[in-house]
Design a protein around this motif. Structure first.
Motif, mmCIF file in Angstrom:
data_model
loop_
_atom_site.group_PDB
_atom_site.id
_atom_site.type_symbol
_atom_site.label_atom_id
_atom_site.label_comp_id
_atom_site.label_asym_id
_atom_site.label_seq_id
_atom_site.Cartn_x
_atom_site.Cartn_y
_atom_site.Cartn_z
ATOM 1 N N TYR A 25 0.908 -1.161 0.018
ATOM 2 C CA TYR A 25 0.049 0.021 -0.114
ATOM 3 C C TYR A 25 0.851 1.294 0.038
ATOM 4 O O TYR A 25 0.990 1.596 1.128
ATOM 5 C CB TYR A 25 -0.847 0.076 1.271
ATOM 6 C CG TYR A 25 -1.885 -1.117 1.560
ATOM 7 C CD1 TYR A 25 -3.150 -0.882 0.495
ATOM 8 C CD2 TYR A 25 -1.466 -2.138 2.027
ATOM 9 C CE1 TYR A 25 -3.850 -2.223 0.589
ATOM 10 C CE2 TYR A 25 -2.645 -3.281 2.338
ATOM 11 C CZ TYR A 25 -3.480 -3.254 1.416
ATOM 12 O OH TYR A 25 -4.300 -4.270 1.558
ATOM 13 N N ARG A 27 1.522 4.627 0.239
ATOM 14 C CA ARG A 27 1.003 5.791 0.682
ATOM 15 C C ARG A 27 1.981 6.557 1.322
ATOM 16 O O ARG A 27 2.660 6.149 2.146
ATOM 17 C CB ARG A 27 -0.220 5.689 1.630
ATOM 18 C CG ARG A 27 -1.325 4.886 1.211
ATOM 19 C CD ARG A 27 -2.549 5.318 1.380
ATOM 20 N NE ARG A 27 -3.612 4.461 0.815
ATOM 21 C CZ ARG A 27 -5.091 4.065 1.536
ATOM 22 N NH1 ARG A 27 -5.363 4.820 2.431
ATOM 23 N NH2 ARG A 27 -5.816 3.231 1.067
ATOM 24 N N VAL B 155 -6.708 11.178 -5.197
ATOM 25 C CA VAL B 155 -6.752 9.908 -5.859
ATOM 26 C C VAL B 155 -5.460 9.983 -6.801
ATOM 27 O O VAL B 155 -4.942 8.759 -6.745
ATOM 28 C CB VAL B 155 -8.020 9.952 -7.027
ATOM 29 C CG1 VAL B 155 -7.883 8.671 -7.574
ATOM 30 C CG2 VAL B 155 -9.207 9.471 -5.894
ATOM 31 N N GLU B 158 -2.452 9.611 -4.040
ATOM 32 C CA GLU B 158 -2.440 8.309 -3.032
ATOM 33 C C GLU B 158 -2.625 6.916 -3.789
ATOM 34 O O GLU B 158 -2.409 6.051 -3.029
ATOM 35 C CB GLU B 158 -3.462 8.650 -1.933
ATOM 36 C CG GLU B 158 -3.273 9.770 -1.185
ATOM 37 C CD GLU B 158 -4.105 9.915 -0.170
ATOM 38 O OE1 GLU B 158 -4.935 9.207 0.176
ATOM 39 O OE2 GLU B 158 -4.285 11.228 0.236
ATOM 40 N N THR B 159 -3.238 6.933 -5.147
ATOM 41 C CA THR B 159 -3.219 5.758 -5.855
ATOM 42 C C THR B 159 -2.351 5.891 -7.036
ATOM 43 O O THR B 159 -1.906 6.855 -7.332
ATOM 44 C CB THR B 159 -4.584 5.322 -5.942
ATOM 45 O OG1 THR B 159 -4.849 6.023 -7.176
ATOM 46 C CG2 THR B 159 -5.713 5.679 -4.948
ATOM 47 N N ARG B 319 -6.781 -2.181 -10.173
ATOM 48 C CA ARG B 319 -6.521 -2.485 -8.877
ATOM 49 C C ARG B 319 -6.586 -1.205 -8.295
ATOM 50 O O ARG B 319 -7.239 -1.253 -6.944
ATOM 51 C CB ARG B 319 -5.243 -3.324 -8.688
ATOM 52 C CG ARG B 319 -5.504 -5.012 -8.570
ATOM 53 C CD ARG B 319 -4.348 -5.505 -7.987
ATOM 54 N NE ARG B 319 -3.132 -5.192 -8.729
ATOM 55 C CZ ARG B 319 -2.695 -5.822 -9.726
ATOM 56 N NH1 ARG B 319 -3.174 -7.034 -10.166
ATOM 57 N NH2 ARG B 319 -1.356 -5.462 -10.280
ATOM 58 N N GLU B 320 -6.015 -0.392 -8.813
ATOM 59 C CA GLU B 320 -5.811 0.864 -7.845
ATOM 60 C C GLU B 320 -6.982 1.595 -7.765
ATOM 61 O O GLU B 320 -7.404 2.413 -6.895
ATOM 62 C CB GLU B 320 -4.570 1.790 -8.709
ATOM 63 C CG GLU B 320 -3.276 1.234 -8.655
ATOM 64 C CD GLU B 320 -2.875 1.260 -7.170
ATOM 65 O OE1 GLU B 320 -2.827 2.133 -6.235
ATOM 66 O OE2 GLU B 320 -2.132 0.303 -6.809
ATOM 67 N N GLU B 322 -9.928 0.226 -7.073
ATOM 68 C CA GLU B 322 -10.524 -0.110 -5.870
ATOM 69 C C GLU B 322 -10.112 0.785 -4.571
ATOM 70 O O GLU B 322 -11.025 1.138 -4.017
ATOM 71 C CB GLU B 322 -10.227 -1.463 -5.503
ATOM 72 C CG GLU B 322 -11.058 -2.289 -6.376
ATOM 73 C CD GLU B 322 -10.435 -4.017 -6.637
ATOM 74 O OE1 GLU B 322 -10.023 -4.240 -5.466
ATOM 75 O OE2 GLU B 322 -10.634 -4.527 -7.461
ATOM 76 N N LEU B 323 -8.886 1.072 -4.779
ATOM 77 C CA LEU B 323 -8.439 2.006 -3.381
ATOM 78 C C LEU B 323 -8.839 3.282 -3.679
ATOM 79 O O LEU B 323 -9.401 4.037 -2.721
ATOM 80 C CB LEU B 323 -6.765 2.108 -3.689
ATOM 81 C CG LEU B 323 -5.987 2.800 -2.491
ATOM 82 C CD1 LEU B 323 -6.249 1.802 -1.262
ATOM 83 C CD2 LEU B 323 -4.602 2.688 -2.788
ATOM 84 N N ALA B 324 -9.075 3.753 -5.041
ATOM 85 C CA ALA B 324 -9.561 5.257 -5.231
ATOM 86 C C ALA B 324 -11.203 5.537 -4.759
ATOM 87 O O ALA B 324 -11.626 6.351 -4.298
ATOM 88 C CB ALA B 324 -9.575 5.473 -6.833
ATOM 89 N N GLU B 326 -12.577 3.693 -2.325
ATOM 90 C CA GLU B 326 -12.507 3.880 -0.960
ATOM 91 C C GLU B 326 -12.293 5.427 -0.402
ATOM 92 O O GLU B 326 -13.025 5.942 0.349
ATOM 93 C CB GLU B 326 -11.341 2.919 -0.161
ATOM 94 C CG GLU B 326 -11.725 1.414 -0.287
ATOM 95 C CD GLU B 326 -10.241 0.755 0.414
ATOM 96 O OE1 GLU B 326 -9.539 1.452 1.088
ATOM 97 O OE2 GLU B 326 -10.256 -0.258 -0.214
ATOM 98 N N ILE B 327 -11.358 6.049 -1.195
ATOM 99 C CA ILE B 327 -11.102 7.243 -1.071
ATOM 100 C C ILE B 327 -12.499 8.351 -1.304
ATOM 101 O O ILE B 327 -12.693 8.812 -0.427
ATOM 102 C CB ILE B 327 -9.745 7.823 -1.706
ATOM 103 C CG1 ILE B 327 -8.691 7.196 -1.147
ATOM 104 C CG2 ILE B 327 -9.823 9.455 -1.717
ATOM 105 C CD1 ILE B 327 -7.156 7.649 -2.268
#
Lengths: 262, 424
Positions: A25, A27, B155, B158-159, B319-320, B322-324, B326-327
């Protein structure tokens, strides 16, 4: 001292874990936390060394415990410097576990205070031990960087670009860093080796050839491997994968030597 | 004050074929005209029109959600003179939270054809700036769009959604940058002058590559391209002699057989004292023997390999994403809290007014029975009554402000309004 020792131990363990999390991850917050954890561990680590030296009245290179703690400190210091200078965040995932393991190893060693050998060659012994520890720390760094190089090289060569591909620096950056730490580590190692040999000869009044060969051979082998990388880089364009493999092999040999000596 | 109702009606590349999208598109003049028309509607308080080649969307703040949505659909149909029944199948419409979430996805490029592309953010910004200059936006849409730009930035930072290369030529550059530290001191050689090779070379130049050699079967073409790329042309018969000078070789000739063989590269790499070489073979049939990749410090990628990298990168972006998401979800919650807290302020003001006026009335009543008091004493009684109001209301006020920042804010607000009879 024990409090600070434990703080550093936990700090380095946490930092190792956080750096691994960071590989997955990525970050900014995580890498900031990771660096902060290392710094906290390092500050406390510095206090450990300071207090220990105050208690023993000499530098931290007399017992195995002191050597291990000092070695870990130099390695952590080099890491913080390299991290700041080269901004390679993932380096932590490779170096911090080494720092932690050395520290963990130190917890099993006797903390008994041993007086510095009272000989006429004190200065020589101090020099030998300091040079050797600095040299080994640089070579440990070369080991970690070599490991990163091999992972990244494999990804590019095999055309299977995994998650780490994006996070890790370029092959050239890693190769340059490896070259730099070897060019610092090898001369220090060599000088440490020479001063150690002279001290040994003076102390025991033995000739050059009466050493315990089983213990010394791996060290010589290690020295030859690093020499190959050092001079190979300078004169025959040895670089990249070979250099990385040799630096890892060299370190393994040096580690073997260390455990044979204990 | 009721919660502001945000709605959105639109079509995009996923729901609607291009033949329909182009009919619904607005150019700047039409946007200006339409924004004015929409503002005439009593139903619509604020509106922003986004029109790009992949989407047409109208965002609005209205009083009534379903009436507002119907109004926007009807407008699109009438303005573009297409039957509503025909368009209905293409439209999507969102309200409140969904609208916020959708806009955040659009601005962060999660709703784009190519995930993570940078263009859409600029287009949303332009649409917002235009609407704002037309005074078609107010507090709510301003906040919504400003927030959407922040979310997009977050986004991106952080991704890795915009990180990996998703075109052949950018994949080549990405690889080059993972082999060589910076491209500035590195030399590029073009063998053949294909369009794609030129594109890749330009890409490398934009990342700092300075020395460019170009060779082609027809020398004139090499020379012409050398002029545009500010490089130098090499004679095709002898380019192999200069192979060792190149760090990156891009080959794209129409040769039927391999023109770069393993032993040539082996010789070159020796001459270079093992400094790495990166070969990019975008020719079909291939120009470079695949065995070249077996040499140490040599990396060879052909067109399929590059396509493989692109495919892997697209997956990586997914994949990234999915993280976005969440944000975005957490940002949608934050935005909602802001909306709800807008509601808390008037409620608090109303409660205070009610309590203060009661206190005043009661104090006057009491003082009426005590005419002997001096002016100073009367004032003291007044002060006391106001202090009691302040004391009693302080804790609930603080709590209410805090609660309206949380998920169940609406429930508290409703209860308070009911208990104090504020809506009677």
């Amino acid at each position: 001292m024990i409090v600070f020792f434990n703080i550093s131990l936990v700090g380095y363990l946490l930092a190792s874990i956080i750096y691994f999390v960071q590989l997955v991850y990525r970050r900014q917050v995580i890498s900031n936390i990771a660096v902060a954890t290392v710094i906290a561990g390092f500050v406390s680590h510095t206090l450990v060394l300071g207090l220990r030296s105050q208690a023993t009245g000499h530098g931290p290179y007399t017992t195995s415990f002191e050597v291990a703690v000092f070695f870990a400190w130099v390695l952590a210091g080099i890491f913080l410097f390299a991290n700041w200078k080269y901004q390679i965040k993932d380096l932590g995932a490779f170096v911090l576990p080494v720092v932690f393991l050395v520290f963990l190893y130190a917890t099993f060693l006797s903390r008994e205070v041993v007086a510095f050998p009272d000989t006429e060659f004190q200065a020589l012994l101090t020099l030998h031990r300091t040079l050797s520890i600095l040299g080994y720390a640089a070579l440990a760094m070369a080991f970690a960087v070599g490991c990163m190089y091999l992972i990244q090289e494999r990804q590019v060569k095999s055309k299977k670009l995994g998650m780490m591909f994006f996070r890790m620096p370029s092959l050239e950056t890693l190769d340059n860093l490896n070259s730099r730490v070897i060019s610092i580590g090898f001369p220090l190692f060599t000088l440490g080796f020479i001063t150690g040999t002279i001290w040994n000869m003076e102390m025991t009044q033995h000739s050059l050839f009466s050493w315990n060969m089983i213990k010394v051979w791996p060290l010589i082998a290690g020295w030859l491997i690093y020499g190959l990388v050092f001079f190979g880089r300078l004169f025959v364009g040895l670089r990249g994968k070979r250099a990385a493999q040799f630096s890892m092999a060299g370190f393994a040999t040096v580690m073997l030597t260390y455990f044979l000596h204990v | 004050m009721a919660a502001p109702n945000l709605i959105l009606v639109g079509v995009n590349h996923k729901t609607t074929p291009v033949e329909v999208r182009e009919k619904l598109a607005f150019n700047q003049d039409k946007i200006e005209e339409s924004t004015e028309i929409l503002l005439q509607h009593s139903e619509i308080h604020e509106n922003i029109i986004i029109s790009t080649c992949n989407r047409v969307e109208i965002y609005a703040r209205v009083d009534d959600v379903s009436a507002g949505i119907d109004c926007l659909k009807k407008f699109l149909s009438e303005y573009h003179r297409i039957e509503l029944e025909e368009l209905e199948q293409y439209f999507y419409s969102y309200k409140d939270n969904e609208t916020v979430e959708h806009l955040f996805k659009v601005s962060s490029s999660l709703d784009s054809m190519v995930l993570g592309e940078a263009q859409v953010l600029g287009q949303v910004k332009d649409a917002y700036t235009l609407a704002r200059s037309l005074r078609a936006t107010g507090q709510i849409l301003n906040q919504l769009f400003e927030k959407a730009f922040n979310v997009a930035k977050r986004v991106r930072e952080e991704t890795g959604i915009a990180e990996s290369a998703v075109s052949i030529s950018s994949a080549a550059v990405e690889l080059a940058r993972k082999i060589f530290d910076d491209l500035e001191n590195h030399t590029v050689m073009l063998v053949g002058t294909g369009e794609m090779a030129e594109l890749a070379a330009k890409h490398l130049i934009s990342y700092g590559a300075k020395t460019i050699y170009i060779t082609s079967r027809t020398y004139e073409r090499a020379a012409a391209l050398a002029q545009t790329l500010n490089g130098s042309a090499l004679d095709f018969q002898h380019f192999r002699e200069d192979l060792h000078k190149a760090d990156i070789v891009i080959s794209s000739t129409a040769a039927p057989k391999f023109i770069i063989e393993r032993d040539m590269v082996d010789a070159a790499i020796r001459q270079r004292r093992n400094r790495p070489m990166f070969f990019i073979d975008i020719a079909v049939p291939r120009d470079i023997a695949p065995e070249v990749n077996e040499l140490e410090n040599v990396y060879l990628y052909d067109i399929d390999d590059l396509q493989g990298v692109v495919n892997a990168n697209v997956k990586e972006r997914e994949r990234e994403a999915e993280l976005a998401i969440e944000i975005i979800q957490s940002e949608v919650d934050k935005f909602n809290n802001w909306i709800v807290s807008l509601d808390a302020v008037p409620t608090i003001v109303e409660i205070r007014k009610q309590a203060e006026s009661s206190a005043l009335t009661e104090a006057e009543k009491t003082l009426g029975k005590m005419p002997h008091l001096s002016e100073e004493d009367r004032q003291t009684i007044h002060n006391m009554s106001q202090s009691i109001v302040n004391k009693i209301l302080h804790k609930p006020t603080v709590k209410l402000k805090k609660k309206t920042q949380a998920h169940d804010g609406h429930t508290y607000l409703k209860a308070i309004r009911e208990l104090f009879h504020l809506d009677d």
